[in-house]
Scaffold this active site. Structure first.
Site, PDB file in Angstrom:
ATOM      1  CB  SER A  75      74.470  36.922  51.896  1.00 40.16           C
ATOM      2  OG  SER A  75      75.116  37.156  53.148  1.00 40.16           O
ATOM      3  CG  ASN A  90      70.821  46.223  54.047  1.00 39.56           C
ATOM      4  OD1 ASN A  90      69.758  47.443  54.026  1.00 39.56           O
ATOM      5  ND2 ASN A  90      70.748  45.665  54.671  1.00 39.56           N
ATOM      6  CB  THR A 115      74.979  35.349  44.590  1.00 37.42           C
ATOM      7  OG1 THR A 115      74.209  33.909  44.885  1.00 37.42           O
ATOM      8  CG2 THR A 115      74.272  35.967  43.992  1.00 37.42           C
ATOM      9  CE1 TYR A 139      72.823  37.546  48.617  1.00 38.83           C
ATOM     10  CE2 TYR A 139      72.779  35.676  48.159  1.00 38.83           C
ATOM     11  CZ  TYR A 139      73.612  35.987  48.521  1.00 38.83           C
ATOM     12  OH  TYR A 139      75.101  36.740  47.600  1.00 38.83           O
ATOM     13  CG  ASN A 168      77.227  27.056  48.728  1.00 39.53           C
ATOM     14  OD1 ASN A 168      77.218  26.968  47.075  1.00 39.53           O
ATOM     15  ND2 ASN A 168      77.083  27.237  49.939  1.00 39.53           N
ATOM     16  CG  LEU A 188      77.182  22.343  55.543  1.00 33.55           C
ATOM     17  CD1 LEU A 188      76.252  21.820  57.105  1.00 33.55           C
ATOM     18  CD2 LEU A 188      77.399  21.814  54.647  1.00 33.55           C
ATOM     19  NE  ARG A 219      73.535  25.037  47.400  1.00 37.83           N
ATOM     20  CZ  ARG A 219      72.529  24.537  47.392  1.00 37.83           C
ATOM     21  NH1 ARG A 219      72.299  23.393  46.779  1.00 37.83           N
ATOM     22  NH2 ARG A 219      71.440  24.585  48.207  1.00 37.83           N
ATOM     23  NE  ARG A 281      69.000  27.297  54.450  1.00 35.62           N
ATOM     24  CZ  ARG A 281      70.419  27.360  54.275  1.00 35.62           C
ATOM     25  NH1 ARG A 281      70.866  27.609  55.407  1.00 35.62           N
ATOM     26  NH2 ARG A 281      70.811  27.550  53.117  1.00 35.62           N
TER      27      ARG A 281
HETATM   28  N1  UDP Z   1      72.650  23.088  55.648  1.00 37.64           N
HETATM   29  C1  UDP Z   1      72.284  21.812  55.922  1.00 37.64           C
HETATM   30  N2  UDP Z   1      72.433  22.585  57.468  1.00 37.64           N
HETATM   31  C2  UDP Z   1      72.831  23.663  58.316  1.00 37.64           C
HETATM   32  C3  UDP Z   1      73.472  24.513  56.926  1.00 37.64           C
HETATM   33  C4  UDP Z   1      73.205  24.522  55.801  1.00 37.64           C
HETATM   34  O1  UDP Z   1      71.960  20.870  55.903  1.00 37.64           O
HETATM   35  O2  UDP Z   1      73.152  23.880  59.014  1.00 37.64           O
HETATM   36  C5  UDP Z   1      72.501  23.241  53.886  1.00 37.64           C
HETATM   37  C6  UDP Z   1      71.872  23.912  53.093  1.00 37.64           C
HETATM   38  O3  UDP Z   1      70.656  23.353  53.050  1.00 37.64           O
HETATM   39  C7  UDP Z   1      72.880  23.316  51.541  1.00 37.64           C
HETATM   40  C8  UDP Z   1      74.082  23.920  52.838  1.00 37.64           C
HETATM   41  O4  UDP Z   1      74.290  23.054  53.246  1.00 37.64           O
HETATM   42  O5  UDP Z   1      72.007  22.667  51.305  1.00 37.64           O
HETATM   43  C9  UDP Z   1      74.666  25.022  52.112  1.00 37.64           C
HETATM   44  O6  UDP Z   1      73.882  25.865  52.897  1.00 37.64           O
HETATM   45  P1  UDP Z   1      75.163  26.927  53.542  1.00 37.64           P
HETATM   46  O7  UDP Z   1      74.042  28.013  54.313  1.00 37.64           O
HETATM   47  O8  UDP Z   1      76.193  27.313  53.829  1.00 37.64           O
HETATM   48  O9  UDP Z   1      75.168  27.718  52.134  1.00 37.64           O
HETATM   49  P2  UDP Z   1      74.212  28.160  50.710  1.00 37.64           P
HETATM   50  O10 UDP Z   1      73.874  26.917  49.655  1.00 37.64           O
HETATM   51  O11 UDP Z   1      72.385  28.661  51.721  1.00 37.64           O
HETATM   52  O12 UDP Z   1      74.768  29.729  50.045  1.00 37.64           O
END
Ligand code: UDP
Length: 323
Positions: A75, A90, A115, A139, A168, A188, A219, A281
């Site tokens: 995921s 998977n 999702t 994903y 989330n 996060l 989010r 990212r």
């Molecule tokens: N994020 C961040 N720093 C981190 C991890 C996540 O800025 O160390 C940001 C990420 O780019 C996204 C948000 O936090 O905008 C939520 O990311 P997470 O990986 O928790 O969940 P996703 O939305 O990817 O399922």
């Protein structure tokens, strides 16, 4: 009896702890990312692979399974871009073996962990289930493929299903006995709390130049206990015949930016966060916020815990993290 595939994982283990109150539960998990300690002792546990046809045949012939809840999946959005093969094997191929075994053994009810990534980049403020599904990463596509397959299987084989599109997930069990623990962690809220608990030097914000109110991604964070409650309500709707084929968003309906999440963590913990702005990212949409009106209207479910409650429960877990 209910078969919970992936019941040792983060969301699955919270669901199992609640589900054992009303049903007998069998957990199948390969422990690739899950934790055996997280599985409630009331549940029967089988350590095995989802793609193992013989094992699935044995399970469905041995136990009176009324429904299957499927949490086992890879995921991570970024990883799915770099290694799509893992995601299609998977999340699609293994799930197909499960569905085929269900059809063979005439097990009719399926709850699928889908999702918000199925929507891709959406310009609407609140995403409802009618927004077109145009996922932007493998994903999201792997999850959407199963949704499409389910709709075909429902027509042809009278399989009944509910797709639950999570936004989330965050937070932990109220007692602090189980919680979120990925190795390595990429989400996060746990990352911020690990930093505040002293096990990370700082928090990186992935991009502060998005078109949002403070430049960071927005989010919709939903408490894992609210998710667990939604699964049980969705399961009952299949078992009592109210639903045959449905798709619901699971979210709070309010969005928080990365910076707002950091501020709320500071408020809850009374600690100060050290942050650094980093590159965006890959595969991250700017804003993803749910409308969860449909499930509220049809099944009476509504998220009950806000961001502070989510972070407070996660903090309780992080301070005494057991696995
Ligand atoms: N994020 C961040 N720093 C981190 C991890 C996540 O800025 O160390 C940001 C990420 O780019 C996204 C948000 O936090 O905008 C939520 O990311 P997470 O990986 O928790 O969940 P996703 O939305 O990817 O399922």
């Amino acid at each position: 009896m209910i078969l919970v595939v992936g019941g040792a994982g983060y969301i699955g283990s919270h669901l199992v702890k609640e589900l054992v109150r009303s049903h007998k539960v069998l957990v199948l998990d390969n422990l690739s990312t899950g934790h055996q300690e997280a599985i409630d002792k009331e549940a029967i546990f089988i350590h095995g692979e989802l793609g193992d046809q013989q094992l699935l045949n044995d399970i469905f012939s041995t136990f009176p399974i009324k429904a299957v809840m499927h949490f086992a999946a890879s995921s991570l959005v970024g990883e799915s871009v770099l290694n799509p093969q893992k995601y299609y094997m998977n999340n699609v191929v293994a799930t197909l073996s499960l569905l085929n075994a269900m059809v063979k053994h005439k097990v009719k009810n399926f709850i699928f962990s889908s999702t918000a990534a199925a929507y891709g980049i959406s310009n609407v403020k609140l995403i409802d289930e009618d927004v077109p599904t145009l996922p932007i990463n493998p994903y999201g596509r792997s999850k959407l493929m199963i949704e499409l397959i389910l709709s075909d299987y429902a027509q042809a084989y009278d399989l009944h299903y509910v797709n639950l599109r999570y936004f989330n997930a965050a937070g932990a069990y109220p007692t602090g006995e189980i919680g979120e623990s990925h190795h390595p962690e990429s989400h996060l809220i746990p990352i911020i709390l690990q930093h505040l608990a002293g096990s990370r030097e700082k928090v990186f914000i992935y991009g502060d130049n998005y078109d949002t109110r403070d430049g960071t991604c927005i989010r919709d964070y939903i408490h894992v206990m609210d998710l667990a409650a939604a699964h049980i309500i969705a399961l009952e709707s299949l078992l009592n015949g109210k639903n045959k084929a449905a798709t619901y968003n699971l979210g709070n309906g309010s969005g928080y930016s990365v910076k707002e999440v950091i501020n709320t963590c500071e408020k809850v913990t009374q600690l100060k966060c050290k942050v650094e702005i980093a590159q965006r990212r890959v595969g991250d949409p700017a804003i993803l916020v749910a409308s969860a009106e449909k499930i509220q209207q049809e099944l009476g479910w509504k998220a009950e815990r806000d961001l502070e409650a989510i972070i407070a429960s996660a903090w309780k877990w992080h301070k005494h993290q057991k696995y």
